[in-house]
Design an enzyme around this catalytic site. Structure first.
Site, PDB file in Angstrom:
ATOM      1  N   LYS A 248       0.838  -1.196   0.000  1.00 38.37           N
ATOM      2  CA  LYS A 248       0.000   0.000   0.000  1.00 38.37           C
ATOM      3  C   LYS A 248       0.879   1.256   0.000  1.00 38.37           C
ATOM      4  CE  LYS A 248      -4.091  -1.919   0.152  1.00 38.37           C
ATOM      5  NZ  LYS A 248      -4.932  -1.910   1.335  1.00 38.37           N
ATOM      6  N   GLN A 308      -0.815 -12.559  10.464  1.00 37.31           N
ATOM      7  CA  GLN A 308      -1.238 -12.496   9.069  1.00 37.31           C
ATOM      8  C   GLN A 308       0.048 -12.279   8.286  1.00 37.31           C
ATOM      9  OE1 GLN A 308      -3.779  -9.098   9.481  1.00 37.31           O
ATOM     10  NE2 GLN A 308      -2.108  -7.645   9.215  1.00 37.31           N
ATOM     11  N   ASP A 343      -2.924  -7.072  -0.041  1.00 32.54           N
ATOM     12  CA  ASP A 343      -1.567  -7.117   0.523  1.00 32.54           C
ATOM     13  C   ASP A 343      -1.488  -8.006   1.758  1.00 32.54           C
ATOM     14  OD1 ASP A 343      -3.229  -5.292   1.841  1.00 32.54           O
ATOM     15  OD2 ASP A 343      -1.515  -4.123   2.603  1.00 32.54           O
ATOM     16  N   ASP A 379      -2.620  -8.014  17.621  1.00 34.23           N
ATOM     17  CA  ASP A 379      -3.424  -7.336  16.613  1.00 34.23           C
ATOM     18  C   ASP A 379      -4.636  -8.196  16.241  1.00 34.23           C
ATOM     19  OD1 ASP A 379      -3.214  -5.036  14.519  1.00 34.23           O
ATOM     20  OD2 ASP A 379      -3.643  -6.816  13.306  1.00 34.23           O
ATOM     21  N   ASN A 380      -5.826  -7.589  16.302  1.00 34.26           N
ATOM     22  CA  ASN A 380      -7.055  -8.279  15.891  1.00 34.26           C
ATOM     23  C   ASN A 380      -7.156  -9.739  16.349  1.00 34.26           C
ATOM     24  OD1 ASN A 380      -8.324  -6.172  14.564  1.00 34.26           O
ATOM     25  ND2 ASN A 380      -7.251  -6.573  12.632  1.00 34.26           N
ATOM     26  N   GLU A 408      -5.990  -6.336  21.150  1.00 34.65           N
ATOM     27  CA  GLU A 408      -6.470  -5.209  20.349  1.00 34.65           C
ATOM     28  C   GLU A 408      -7.689  -5.668  19.576  1.00 34.65           C
ATOM     29  OE1 GLU A 408      -6.430  -2.641  16.526  1.00 34.65           O
ATOM     30  OE2 GLU A 408      -6.077  -4.780  16.680  1.00 34.65           O
ATOM     31  N   LYS A 521       1.016   4.872   9.158  1.00 31.48           N
ATOM     32  CA  LYS A 521       1.010   3.457   8.785  1.00 31.48           C
ATOM     33  C   LYS A 521       1.623   3.248   7.409  1.00 31.48           C
ATOM     34  CE  LYS A 521      -2.747   1.015   9.492  1.00 31.48           C
ATOM     35  NZ  LYS A 521      -4.198   0.710   9.488  1.00 31.48           N
ATOM     36  N   TYR A 522       1.548   4.279   6.564  1.00 28.62           N
ATOM     37  CA  TYR A 522       1.978   4.105   5.182  1.00 28.62           C
ATOM     38  C   TYR A 522       3.162   4.976   4.797  1.00 28.62           C
ATOM     39  CZ  TYR A 522      -2.700   2.216   5.430  1.00 28.62           C
ATOM     40  OH  TYR A 522      -3.802   1.532   5.835  1.00 28.62           O
TER      41      TYR A 522
END
Lengths: 661, 661
Positions: A248, A308, A343, A379-380, A408, A521-522
């Site tokens: 991204k 992930q 991604d 995360d998640n 989270e 983040k990007y």
């Protein structure tokens, strides 16, 4: 029903705390108490005795502490958990014939009845107890039995003596005692699980010169700054190699430009996966050094674990069986149809090889534990099976009970609570979106005054790299200050994503969205942390207040007090012994000065209704004399939108002078 | 945690109803519904399917019914219990990949995405399902799989058809389904367990001529009278031989006069014990005939079972091991020191021979069941071990599921609830002492709107031979009427002790006491049941209203409505389909006329806010037209202190005439 139990006449039910019928443990930190209550009763009018039994899970023997009768068949006792690890507890009760007998004897004597036969009944009970005792106790009981046998006033005095009562409790006949059917568990964590201040930071944005990719060495330079603000956990987004395929770009665009560093959550490329360090940040050695340096500044490094992968993660080739394959021989990427996240590849937890996958994921944690990391922000977690987390966390904590897992999960309430029950040490919350007085009081009451408090440790975040809440967008600097005070004083665990927070960054991608424009983040950021309008000093002050006031280090004794203005919220936190009493008032209106009358529940503060008391604003240093429950407050959001008062109950008067005596 | 379960991703928790973690069954009567709810969720965004599983406890296979998603992870389904006995139920859920796929497919199509690969994924799922199916279903699935495989619009239509959705649910892959860890039980009783009107009567007081000891033959003569009042359970105090030693005299004096018959609860003399009939009442044969005659009048005889003995009970000699012996070789009589009850011996349930004692006591029930008795009012069950009752009731109901046990426990709330949980069919309550509107609303809300309603069936008694409540002493005839209406309409099960009730006997032994002066417990009465001021006709009317209005035959849909006068209480009961709607207003003041405005929750009554409705007072026959929620009521306690309205929603208007059309 087992007929063997026919003479166990005591009944035990309604045990508290007990989560989901004992399926899940409660949580405590070292030195905290576990107060256990139960409904205990029997048929008829006989007296009961009850014990709370507890032990470290691996201890061979129960410790015992007598339970006290409260009211309406409710009994209570407590124990303190000393070490990290797991404890368990249960309840035992029995019909106590001696206690019944002694109570009845007193009544008979008062009514002037002849008690000759009664004393003989007592003598026999004491005699039997002496056979269960040994040594001096046995001898003492034997002597009393003799005395009772002989009757008369001496016997009566002996029968009703507290010494005999103690001995008879110690050597009670427990052959028909009832033990509660379940052993309930306590997970005992270190103190940081209960009391922590987190600071989230992208190490790649710490380079001194704008545009350059920051490294762990650069990040080391930032440590004194973070430490000076008084944080104790430094949390880093994933530090692993970042995928190239479908990377991204800036502002989450589908195509990355040549210099775009990618999202750290797209984990894995040829340089490695979850056990590797992004070479642009440095080496594993650099990371270990960074952890070490952070420790020297009183900062514990927390890592972000996101299960992930990017399409370039080594797992994809090495373990194709851990992914879901489509009929066109591509791997199923993450989707929320019609949205696609090409991604990111999720793991297929329904894989035939799920056991191997579980073991590998667990080994990710142990790998970083071995590098010195003891705190993980997961995360998640709600997108991976609950059974996996229950197994993984319990396995790891068995070996490393000091490890802390922060969940989270911003999702539905029952899912968030389930993750906490099954083992997560701390949890993200809905605080991020709770703004009005009613919302805050409602939510905090649920978190701190219901059973939820036994298993769910809230960690309050006013912002995250994913969430720039509308309240901050609209409210600007006053909102940043009030939300910081709320997070830091309502919850013993809180955190901010900085430097975006202290620099009051509040521009979203568009109105109605909660994403940061030009999100870190990007892209790599260059933050001017020395900007004079930074909140860093204010934050440092708040964190210092938290450190100096144990009342703010737990959520157990949070109480709301009335204010006749809905823009003002007022609450107190105290230590159990009321030696430290903090009273907070926050103006929830970021635009205008608000004033009103607070209506304090003085008893909760240990304050005498009759005498004035001093309140000391720990933010401004100002002191006020207050009197009674109704007192005036006024807060200008453009100065400081909050009071954090220390309540000082003892005021010196002329009576304190020795001349006065 | 069992690693075998790793792919069971669905989580089931918060199942309702579930009493004490499934330790105890819920209660229903034949034809009633069990509505089951559960929190069901999984990780991530996958769709779930869930089933409620239920069966008669002895059935080999589960019946299944799909659960419906409500909101906030809550699911619901229901089943109906058809026969008396025991049922059980549990919940199953699984991640439903087909459902997820179909939902996503619709979104993709709407977004104009290419779904070629998706259709192939679907084809494979349908193909797998066809292998789990057989016959026509397998063939149908096979055909659809082909269609999907070929793609195109036909495939899309087939993919999203409800037929396919049904088939895929029927042949879902449940290999990773989660089944809730517990099978929860339902005890299904006959209708009388839910809906009954009890009349308590001392047969010895039924002789035509004053002073003579009445017999079962005399009592037969009283049957038409009781039946005319509309009762369906005729409950007799103990009918066994009465002890002579320490027999109590008139007004509970310590020494009985020569003609004093003694308390029926001092059970046993040389003529026999719990399985014998007091010869003064007649023979066992007479009793059986009495039961038979009562049945002919629609009256079922209930016996009082009091597990205690007089000093003359044959057990004392035959089973000395069932009693507690004192050092002076006397049996321990009942005591509440310093009070002594020397005419009563309690059993010693801690006896070495407790198993034999349990068996004997159980055989007392089966003895009377064999004489035709199917309802027992158990005296003071809370003074015998809970474990005994749980075993005894479950043993008896296994053989005789039609038997009803009424728990006469006036004691602390948790004890009363425990007895209901462990098996008692109905229970005495605190209604006897709940007089004000607030008290009644509070208590009835607890009984009918909380989990208590699942296991505790209240039986409301305005009086008993032991209790003449102060409200009746002070309030006289109006109080007797209002308390009767309250008992009979608030609770589907209720009872009175007569003829003392209908004759409004209200003199206590002394002010501040609740004992009847010249209590029937200690003497033979001669009641003039034909007295013109008797409430027998009024009672008959109320019981008839109960029989004719199914709304009054259950407590499930009791709702209170506001009245702006605290002396007036207003509530409704309805059938589930609102075809029968009863609205009750009672004046709680026995002295003065009270009036006020009721504020009806019209939706609960199925009444339209816009149209007038008719209320029909079933006690007076009067009809009123009401309109909207606020309506005026006025009740004179010296006439009739209550309205029992049937709400008739459909009013005929000109539009009902065919000419109007």
């Amino acid at each position: 029903m087992r007929l063997e139990d026919g003479r166990q006449r005591a009944v035990i039910e309604g045990v508290y705390p007990e989560i989901d019928c004992g399926q899940f443990p409660i949580k405590r930190t070292t030195g905290e108490k576990v107060v256990v209550e139960a409904d205990i009763f029997t048929d008829g009018h006989d007296a009961l005795s009850a014990l709370l039994l507890y032990r470290r899970e691996d201890a061979p023997e129960w410790c015992e502490t007598p339970m006290t009768f409260l009211v309406n068949d409710r009994w209570r006792a407590e124990f303190t958990v000393g070490e990290i690890g797991r404890y368990c507890y249960t309840v035992m009760a029995w019909v106590d014939h001696f206690k019944t007998w002694a109570g009845d004897l007193a009544k008979r004597i008062q009514a002037g009845q002849d008690v000759t036969v009664e004393l003989e009944i007592g003598a026999r009970m004491v005699d039997e107890a002496s056979q269960r005792a040994s040594g001096a106790d046995a001898a003492a009981l034997k002597t009393v039995a003799e005395t009772l046998h002989h009757g008369g006033d001496t016997a009566i005095a002996a029968a009703l003596s507290p010494e005999l009562s103690d001995l008879m409790f110690r050597y009670a006949d427990r052959s028909c005692a009832t033990t509660y059917g379940k052993e309930l568990a306590v997970v005992v964590d270190r103190e940081r699980a209960r009391f922590s201040a987190w600071y989230e930071l992208f190490p790649r944005s710490t380079a001194k010169d704008a545009g350059r990719h920051g490294t762990f060495r650069d990040a080391e330079e930032r440590l004194p700054y973070v430490a000076a603000m008084g944080f104790d956990v430094l949390y880093l987004p994933p530090i692993h190699p970042i995928g190239v395929t479908k990377r991204k770009g800036r502002n989450n665009t589908l195509v990355a430009g040549p210099g775009d560093p990618g999202s750290p959550w797209a984990i894995g490329n040829k340089a490695g996966g979850h056990k590797a360090v992004n070479p642009e940040l440095g080496t594993l050695e650099d990371f270990r050094r960074f952890v070490q340096r952070a420790n020297e500044y009183g900062l514990e490094v927390a890592l972000d674990i996101a299960f992930q992968t990017s399409p370039d993660h080594p797992y994809v080739e090495k373990h194709p069986e851990w992914f879901r394959w489509r009929p066109d021989n591509t791997v199923q990427y993450a989707e929320n149809p019609p949205k696609k996240y090409e991604d990111i590849y999720p793991f297929n937890f329904e894989s035939e090889k799920w056991r191997e996958l579980w073991e590998e994921l667990k080994s990710v944690f142990t790998f970083w534990i071995e590098q010195g990391v003891k705190i993980f922000r997961v995360d998640n977690p709600h997108t991976k099976p609950f059974a996996f987390w229950e197994w993984c966390i319990s396995e790891i904590k068995q070996q490393y009970p000091e490890v802390i897992f922060l969940s989270e999960a911003f999702t539905r309430p029952k899912v968030m609570y389930r993750l906490a029950k099954l083992g997560f040490t701390q949890s993200y919350t809905y605080f991020t979106w709770r703004n009005t007085k009613w919302e805050l009081q409602e939510y905090l009451t649920e978190l701190t005054q219901t059973q939820v408090r036994e298993f769910f440790r809230p960690n309050f975040w006013p912002n995250t790299p994913d969430i720039l809440p509308e309240a901050l967008q609209i409210g600007g600097r006053p909102a940043f200050m009030s939300r910081l005070v709320l997070a830091a004083t309502l919850a013993a665990n809180y955190g901010i994503y900085g430097p975006a927070f202290e620099l009051c960054v509040n521009e979203p991608t568009m109105r109605g969205k909660e994403e940061y424009l030009y999100s870190e983040k990007y892209e790599i950021k260059h933050w001017d942390v020395d900007r004079p309008d930074s909140l860093s000093r204010f934050i440092g002050q708040v964190n210092q207040i938290r450190r100096e006031n144990p009342a703010l280090q737990s959520n157990l004794r949070l109480r709301f007090h009335g204010v006749d203005n809905d823009y003002l919220i007022c609450y107190s936190k105290t230590t159990e012994d009321l030696s430290n009493v903090i009273l907070v008032v926050v103006n929830l209106d970021p635009h205008y000065t608000q004033s009103g009358w607070v209506n304090l529940a003085l008893d909760q503060l240990g304050v005498d209704h009759e005498h004035p008391f001093q309140i000391h604003d720990l933010l401004t240093g100002e002191r006020y004399l207050w009197n009674g429950s109704r007192n005036y407050v006024e807060l200008n959001p453009h100065a400081i939108p909050a009071h954090i008062f220390r309540v000082r109950r003892h005021l010196r008067t002329e009576q304190d002078f020795e001349y006065y005596m």
